[in-house]
Design an enzyme around this catalytic site. Structure first.
Site, PDB file in Angstrom:
ATOM      1  N   PHE A 147      44.962  39.827  42.012  1.00 32.63           N
ATOM      2  CA  PHE A 147      45.055  38.551  42.386  1.00 32.63           C
ATOM      3  C   PHE A 147      43.520  37.898  42.021  1.00 32.63           C
ATOM      4  O   PHE A 147      42.723  37.937  42.769  1.00 32.63           O
ATOM      5  CB  PHE A 147      45.305  38.227  43.712  1.00 32.63           C
ATOM      6  CG  PHE A 147      45.357  36.688  44.020  1.00 32.63           C
ATOM      7  CD1 PHE A 147      46.426  35.710  43.900  1.00 32.63           C
ATOM      8  CD2 PHE A 147      44.147  35.821  44.498  1.00 32.63           C
ATOM      9  CE1 PHE A 147      46.649  34.417  43.981  1.00 32.63           C
ATOM     10  CE2 PHE A 147      44.306  34.702  44.595  1.00 32.63           C
ATOM     11  CZ  PHE A 147      45.505  33.883  44.356  1.00 32.63           C
ATOM     12  N   ASP A 232      35.527  41.224  41.116  1.00 32.25           N
ATOM     13  CA  ASP A 232      35.858  39.959  41.895  1.00 32.25           C
ATOM     14  C   ASP A 232      35.657  40.173  43.567  1.00 32.25           C
ATOM     15  O   ASP A 232      36.487  40.657  43.969  1.00 32.25           O
ATOM     16  CB  ASP A 232      37.443  39.658  41.428  1.00 32.25           C
ATOM     17  CG  ASP A 232      37.764  38.392  42.098  1.00 32.25           C
ATOM     18  OD1 ASP A 232      37.299  37.790  43.086  1.00 32.25           O
ATOM     19  OD2 ASP A 232      38.907  37.971  41.829  1.00 32.25           O
ATOM     20  N   LYS A 261      34.918  31.336  48.021  1.00 28.97           N
ATOM     21  CA  LYS A 261      35.176  31.292  49.404  1.00 28.97           C
ATOM     22  C   LYS A 261      34.012  31.221  50.523  1.00 28.97           C
ATOM     23  O   LYS A 261      33.520  30.131  50.370  1.00 28.97           O
ATOM     24  CB  LYS A 261      36.253  32.545  49.714  1.00 28.97           C
ATOM     25  CG  LYS A 261      37.450  32.460  49.031  1.00 28.97           C
ATOM     26  CD  LYS A 261      38.566  33.174  49.305  1.00 28.97           C
ATOM     27  CE  LYS A 261      39.880  32.839  48.887  1.00 28.97           C
ATOM     28  NZ  LYS A 261      40.618  33.680  48.072  1.00 28.97           N
TER      29      LYS A 261
HETATM   30  C1  LIG Z   1      41.209  33.543  46.420  1.00 31.97           C
HETATM   31  C2  LIG Z   1      40.900  34.318  45.322  1.00 31.97           C
HETATM   32  C3  LIG Z   1      40.613  33.898  43.984  1.00 31.97           C
HETATM   33  C4  LIG Z   1      40.824  32.514  43.812  1.00 31.97           C
HETATM   34  O1  LIG Z   1      39.829  31.634  44.392  1.00 31.97           O
HETATM   35  P1  LIG Z   1      40.439  29.987  44.465  1.00 31.97           P
HETATM   36  O2  LIG Z   1      39.208  29.435  45.139  1.00 31.97           O
HETATM   37  O3  LIG Z   1      41.521  29.916  45.328  1.00 31.97           O
HETATM   38  O4  LIG Z   1      40.628  29.722  42.942  1.00 31.97           O
HETATM   39  C5  LIG Z   1      40.185  34.705  43.263  1.00 31.97           C
HETATM   40  N1  LIG Z   1      40.195  36.078  43.569  1.00 31.97           N
HETATM   41  C6  LIG Z   1      40.242  36.519  44.646  1.00 31.97           C
HETATM   42  C7  LIG Z   1      40.064  38.036  44.995  1.00 31.97           C
HETATM   43  C8  LIG Z   1      40.411  35.731  45.913  1.00 31.97           C
HETATM   44  O5  LIG Z   1      40.631  36.190  46.830  1.00 31.97           O
END
Ligand SMILES: *Cc1c(COP(=O)(O)O)cnc(C)c1O
Length: 403
Positions: A147, A232, A261
């Site tokens: 994700f 990520d 985040k």
């Molecule tokens: C939440 C998330 C994203 C995307 O972030 P957004 O601010 O919702 O675009 C990408 N990678 C990971 C691992 C995430 O948890």
């Protein structure tokens, strides 16, 4: 029980959102009106312990007073200049974040998905400019069940049908391998591979933790084969797993971190790619940008959000109370529970059947959390949560899993 007039507010809000909003989520039927620390309050005045933390965006706790003050003070000075001018918050933001990451340069963006997109662009250009990959042939390796966000390019390399269906055609140039197999990574790399994009723990997929040594092995393969390792850490970073970055658990420093985040403590969308001069140096004026990226309000908020993580010892806290918490969760015994897993204050409870009814039961018990991928309950409270509140959460979970 809320009295009638109050209950009517929740009903009215649910109906209004259903009538006027887009139905791209399946939220719990709780309408939050206020929050502080680890607790949120609904429009009826009922309080709940937040065990999701906006997917780890509020690691520092809701409405942290220091971040709030930084936001207020900056909002009264200047909020947005665009990058057509410079502002006095971006330089220290870049310096402080780069130093925290042990890196050389920062590319500020807003949402997590934008930062992932930016990392993809950086990796591709790096592949052409530094590695001599033939034009338009660059490949990026990704993992099954990944994700990385919701843009069209990103969902194009998702393996989740619900995220992809109906949104093609998709961007080419991605190769998918199983998560957790270093051998698969070694086999898929070709001279045209520029990067391996990976989450140290796959949170959305259900808190999937790879075998011990996986990240270290992947880092070694990437280094040996001349491929960028892009971590990520949007959800796992900034203390969530009991280390500043989940990569730290294996002593791995990736070629680039993607952060978002908790980078802003939940006040304002701030994301970033943090990497070397070699990688981020591929961007020259005009090659990439964002109107809001690097704006003074976001930078001031993020600077304070990072200081809060450090000053309040949230990383150590997450490690300490997290390991106690995981131990307690591991003692929940119920025929429905297959496994409890996680690291730091990031826990997943995998069930045999749907997790949703348990999340709804927990909501009635005053604890908010959310199912991920149907059968996993994700528990990730703000890192500032008090020991007593966490003990209370364990009690609620025991109740939810009794009978
Ligand atoms: C939440 C998330 C994203 C995307 O972030 P957004 O601010 O919702 O675009 C990408 N990678 C990971 C691992 C995430 O948890």
């Amino acid at each position: 029980m809320p009295h009638l007039a109050e209950a009517a507010v929740t009903g009215e809000m649910l109906a209004m959102e259903d009538r006027w909003g887009t139905h791209n989520y399946h939220p719990l039927p709780v309408v939050v009106a206020a929050a502080q620390g680890a607790w949120v309050y609904d429009v009826d005045g009922k309080r709940y312990l937040d065990c999701l933390s906006a997917y780890s965006a509020v690691n520092q706790g809701h409405c942290h007073p220091r971040i709030l003050r930084a936001l207020r003070e900056q909002a009264e000075r200047v909020t947005l200049t665009s990058r057509a001018y410079r502002n006095d918050q971006l330089p220290p933001f870049c310096k402080e974040l780069a130093e925290l990451c042990g890196m050389e340069a920062v590319l500020p963006m807003n949402s997590g998905a934008e930062a992932v997109e930016s990392a993809i662009k950086a990796a591709r250009r790096w592949g052409y400019m530094r590695k001599g990959i033939p034009r338009n042939q660059a490949e990026i390796v990704v993992c099954e069940n990944n994700f990385h966000g919701r843009t069209t390019t990103i969902v194009g390399f998702s393996s989740d049908a619900g995220s992809r269906e109906g949104f093609g055609p998709f961007t080419p140039g991605f190769r998918t391998i199983p998560f957790g197999s270093a051998g698969a990574l070694d086999r898929v790399i070709t001279p045209n591979t520029c990067a391996f994009l990976v989450e140290p723990i796959q949170c959305e997929a259900g808190i999937l933790t790879p075998p011990a040594g996986y990240l270290a092995a992947a880092a070694e393969i990437c280094r040996f084969r001349g491929v960028l390792l892009i971590a990520d850490e949007i959800q796992t970073g900034l203390g969530r797993t009991g280390a500043m970055f989940a990569c730290d658990h294996e002593g791995v420093r990736p070629d680039a971190y993607v952060l978002g985040k908790a980078l802003s403590g939940g006040f304002y969308p701030v994301s970033a790619v943090v990497s070397s001069r070699d990688v981020l140096g591929v961007f020259d004026p005009g090659s990439h940008g964002s109107t809001f990226g690097g704006n003074p309000l976001g930078c001031a908020v993020a600077r304070e959000a990072l200081r809060v993580v450090q000053d309040e010892g949230l990383v150590r806290r997450s490690a300490e109370i997290g390991s106690w918490f995981l131990g307690e969760l591991g003692r929940l015994s119920h025929p429905e529970i297959i496994e409890v897993r996680g690291q730091g204050l990031l826990a997943g409870i995998e069930l045999r059947g749907p997790a949703r009814p348990y999340c709804e039961r927990l909501q009635r018990l005053g604890l908010l959390c959310k199912e991920t991928h149907d059968r996993v309950i994700r528990i990730a409270p703000p890192l500032v949560i008090g020991r007593e509140d966490l003990e209370w959460a364990v009690g609620r979970l025991r109740t939810a899993f009794s009978a």
